[in-house]
Design a protein around this motif. Structure first.
Motif, PDB file in Angstrom:
ATOM      1  N   PRO A  27       0.819  -1.209   0.000  1.00 27.00           N
ATOM      2  CA  PRO A  27       0.000   0.000   0.000  1.00 27.00           C
ATOM      3  C   PRO A  27       0.858   1.266   0.000  1.00 27.00           C
ATOM      4  O   PRO A  27       1.965   1.265   0.516  1.00 27.00           O
ATOM      5  CB  PRO A  27      -0.781  -0.096   1.315  1.00 27.00           C
ATOM      6  N   SER A  57      -4.160   3.465  -1.700  1.00 23.80           N
ATOM      7  CA  SER A  57      -4.115   2.210  -2.437  1.00 23.80           C
ATOM      8  C   SER A  57      -5.479   1.519  -2.430  1.00 23.80           C
ATOM      9  O   SER A  57      -6.296   1.778  -1.559  1.00 23.80           O
ATOM     10  CB  SER A  57      -3.093   1.262  -1.805  1.00 23.80           C
ATOM     11  N   PRO A  85      -8.833   0.648   2.149  1.00 24.62           N
ATOM     12  CA  PRO A  85      -8.428   1.224   0.860  1.00 24.62           C
ATOM     13  C   PRO A  85      -9.019   2.623   0.655  1.00 24.62           C
ATOM     14  O   PRO A  85     -10.156   2.885   1.036  1.00 24.62           O
ATOM     15  CB  PRO A  85      -9.009   0.245  -0.174  1.00 24.62           C
TER      16      PRO A  85
END
Length: 101
Positions: A27, A57, A85
């Motif tokens: 990430p 990400s 995310p």
């Protein structure tokens, strides 16, 4: 490279070797601000500042926090977590001055 072999169904030939190389990227997390300024502070008064951790990400980002050295002045109530995310997390940093430094 990861070894991979391809075999043709019904063929007597040995499997065909194929090398697969991959690059794994975790990430992407940004931190704002990079420097915390507590400014002038009164003794025996709790202060807190916020650090914004942003996961840019499409996958979750695990994080851990720790102070580089033990400190009676600074504390981090959250020492680990997961940022979903494309989300942010507000990390609180506390300071308590119990004497003039």
């Amino acid at each position: 490279p990861l070894p991979l072999y391809i075999r043709m169904l019904g063929s007597d030939k040995p499997p065909f070797p194929l090398a697969v190389s991959t690059r794994v990227i975790g990430p992407v997390v940004t931190v704002e601000p990079m420097v915390l300024d507590f400014g002038k502070a009164n003794v025996l008064e709790d202060l807190n500042r916020t650090i914004q951790l942003t996961n840019k990400s499409p996958i979750p980002a695990k994080f851990t926090t720790q102070l580089k050295s033990k400190s009676p002045t600074f504390s981090l109530p959250v020492t680990k977590g997961v940022i979903p995310p494309d989300s942010s997390f507000s990390l609180q940093v506390f300071a308590f001055l119990d004497e003039i430094m």
